[in-house]
Design a protein around this motif. Structure first.
Motif, short mmCIF file in Angstrom:
data_model
loop_
_atom_site.label_atom_id
_atom_site.label_comp_id
_atom_site.label_asym_id
_atom_site.label_seq_id
_atom_site.Cartn_x
_atom_site.Cartn_y
_atom_site.Cartn_z
N UNK A 1 -2.22 -15.76 -5.56
CA UNK A 1 -1.76 -15.56 -4.18
C UNK A 1 -0.67 -14.50 -4.16
N UNK A 2 -0.67 -13.70 -3.10
CA UNK A 2 0.37 -12.66 -3.00
C UNK A 2 0.51 -12.19 -1.57
N UNK A 3 1.75 -12.07 -1.06
CA UNK A 3 1.96 -11.49 0.27
C UNK A 3 1.46 -10.04 0.32
N UNK A 4 0.73 -9.73 1.36
CA UNK A 4 0.25 -8.36 1.52
C UNK A 4 -0.77 -7.93 0.48
N UNK A 5 -1.29 -8.85 -0.31
CA UNK A 5 -2.28 -8.50 -1.32
C UNK A 5 -1.70 -7.81 -2.54
N UNK A 6 -0.38 -7.89 -2.73
CA UNK A 6 0.26 -7.22 -3.87
C UNK A 6 0.14 -8.06 -5.13
N UNK A 7 -1.10 -8.31 -5.55
CA UNK A 7 -1.33 -9.10 -6.76
C UNK A 7 -0.78 -8.37 -7.97
N UNK A 8 -0.08 -9.13 -8.83
CA UNK A 8 0.54 -8.57 -10.04
C UNK A 8 1.47 -7.41 -9.70
N UNK A 9 2.04 -7.43 -8.49
CA UNK A 9 3.04 -6.44 -8.12
C UNK A 9 2.51 -5.12 -7.61
N UNK A 10 1.20 -5.01 -7.38
CA UNK A 10 0.62 -3.76 -6.92
C UNK A 10 -0.15 -3.97 -5.63
N UNK A 11 0.14 -3.15 -4.64
CA UNK A 11 -0.57 -3.24 -3.37
C UNK A 11 -2.00 -2.72 -3.50
N UNK A 12 -2.94 -3.32 -2.77
CA UNK A 12 -4.30 -2.78 -2.74
C UNK A 12 -4.31 -1.41 -2.09
N UNK A 13 -5.17 -0.52 -2.58
CA UNK A 13 -5.16 0.86 -2.12
C UNK A 13 -6.47 1.25 -1.45
N UNK A 14 -6.35 2.10 -0.43
CA UNK A 14 -7.52 2.72 0.18
C UNK A 14 -8.00 3.87 -0.69
N UNK A 15 -7.06 4.73 -1.08
CA UNK A 15 -7.26 5.72 -2.15
C UNK A 15 -5.98 5.73 -2.96
N UNK A 16 -5.99 6.38 -4.08
CA UNK A 16 -4.80 6.46 -4.91
C UNK A 16 -3.64 7.04 -4.09
N UNK A 17 -2.54 6.32 -4.05
CA UNK A 17 -1.36 6.79 -3.34
C UNK A 17 -1.25 6.35 -1.89
N UNK A 18 -2.28 5.70 -1.37
CA UNK A 18 -2.25 5.21 0.02
C UNK A 18 -2.69 3.75 0.03
N UNK A 19 -1.74 2.82 0.30
CA UNK A 19 -2.13 1.41 0.35
C UNK A 19 -3.04 1.13 1.54
N UNK A 20 -3.77 0.04 1.45
CA UNK A 20 -4.70 -0.32 2.53
C UNK A 20 -4.00 -0.42 3.88
N UNK A 21 -2.77 -0.91 3.88
CA UNK A 21 -2.07 -1.08 5.15
C UNK A 21 -1.82 0.26 5.85
N UNK A 22 -1.85 1.35 5.08
CA UNK A 22 -1.63 2.68 5.65
C UNK A 22 -2.92 3.50 5.71
N UNK A 23 -4.06 2.86 5.52
CA UNK A 23 -5.32 3.60 5.48
C UNK A 23 -5.56 4.40 6.76
N UNK A 24 -5.12 3.87 7.90
CA UNK A 24 -5.33 4.57 9.17
C UNK A 24 -4.61 5.89 9.26
N UNK A 25 -3.65 6.13 8.36
CA UNK A 25 -2.90 7.39 8.38
C UNK A 25 -3.57 8.49 7.57
N UNK A 26 -4.65 8.17 6.87
CA UNK A 26 -5.35 9.18 6.07
C UNK A 26 -6.01 10.20 6.99
N UNK A 27 -6.17 11.44 6.52
CA UNK A 27 -6.83 12.46 7.34
C UNK A 27 -8.26 12.03 7.69
#
Length: 351
Positions: free
Chosen positions: A196-222
């Motif tokens: 279990x992890x808040x925000x999906x940060x399992x083992x201390x790492x946030x899930x990513x949409x692409x490298x360098x952009x977490x899923x929560x910020x995916x909408x900001x991608x070009x």
């Protein structure tokens, strides 16, 4: 799950060294790991050195990230060749249009987006007498993403099971590896069970949409495909076998999360259509009981190919696979080395 395995998951598409070199390196690494943990854990260890071959997954440990940061690779630049073949580009643009038309399922308060994966992968072990034993195994898991993505995510990781066709020795070695995993020192993550992890940060790492952009910020991608692809090339510079294969794998990783918004999925499909070497490989590719259209890119040496498999009706990724393009002992060209299937649904509860 040990750091070597997690590193393999993050960058299993990095070019391979000679088998003898890999074997020596693995033996040294596992010896150091065993020595480091000996003072904390005096319980019996399995007498095999595990070797697992898997693609990157959505989550990885901070320790594996540190190891990955120590790898030095040659600097490369993006080629200016034309993009995907006309057939592949058509499929990808149709998938983009279907993604926007289908839109995203709405996760209501108290509900979860369930992303279920199943996987066929290769595994192996080096025995105490130096022999290498390989086999194929299946595993799977479910990630439960709450309506409020800042809330608690739940990841259920299932055990690895060797195929029934595996040799008795392979099954015995797999059982030893599983037993050793169950005796990890306190604080070391296991590869099986509920996390279990808040925000999906399992083992201390946030899930990513692409490298360098977490899923929560995916909408900001070009949303412009060329701008998005250029960003991916920039962030993956120096990684993987070639810039194009690494860009394709990065796009596949994002799509495989099952949680990228529809407009971003559409942009990722269109970006993939701009990658040189991407081709239509199979209009009737079946994975885990579902059939879709496979789009892939071959490895630089022409030995294998990485495919993503798309449901043309909805524009969603139903899985991915690795296919041999050359004959190997016991595995002729065309053999599927491994695959991962992805299913998403809305559920009312999580474990």
């Amino acid at each position: 799950m040990d750091d070597l395995q997690l590193l393999r998951e993050m960058r299993s598409d990095v070019g391979s060294a000679p088998p003898a070199t890999l074997a020596r390196g693995r033996e040294k690494l596992m010896t150091r790991i065993s020595q480091a943990s000996a003072s904390e854990d005096t319980r019996p260890k399995a007498t095999v050195t595990p070797i697992r071959f898997r693609r990157r997954v959505l989550f990885a440990s901070a320790a594996a990230a540190l190891i990955a940061g120590a790898i030095v690779v040659a600097d490369v630049v993006r080629p200016g060749a034309p993009g995907a073949t006309a057939e592949a580009a058509e499929v990808l643009h149709n998938a983009a249009a279907a993604s926007l038309h289908a839109s995203d399922a709405v996760v209501g308060p108290g509900q979860y987006l369930k992303v279920e994966t199943k996987e066929l992968t290769g595994s192996g072990a080096q025995t105490t007498d130096g022999r290498q034993v390989n086999w194929q195994e299946t595993t799977g898991g479910q990630v439960y993403i709450p309506a409020n993505r800042d809330g608690e995510w739940v990841w259920n990781r299932e055990p690895r099971v060797p195929l029934e066709s595996s040799s008795d020795e392979a099954k015995a070695l797999a059982a030893q590896m599983a037993a050793r995993d169950s005796y990890r020192p306190a604080g070391q993550p296991s590869s099986v069970g509920i996390v279990r992890a808040p925000g999906g940060a399992f083992y201390g790492n946030e899930p990513a949409a692409i490298i360098g952009t977490p899923l929560r910020d995916a909408g900001n991608l070009p949303k412009d495909p060329r701008a998005l692809l250029d960003l991916i090339y920039e962030r993956t510079k120096g990684a993987g076998k070639t810039p194009d294969s690494e860009a394709f794998v990065t796009i596949a990783d994002g799509l495989r999360t099952g949680a990228v918004p529809a407009d971003v999925r559409a942009a990722l499909y269109k970006a993939a259509a701009l990658i040189p070497g991407v081709t239509l490989t199979d209009r009737q590719a079946t994975i885990d009981g579902r059939t879709g259209t496979a789009i892939g890119i071959a490895s630089p040496d022409g030995a294998s190919r990485t495919d993503i498999i798309i449901d043309p009706a909805t524009g969603t990724v139903i899985g991915e696979q690795s296919v041999l393009l050359k004959d190997y002992p016991g595995s002729p060209a065309g053999t599927v080395q491994g695959w991962t299937s992805v299913r998403t649904s809305i559920v009312d509860s999580a474990p």
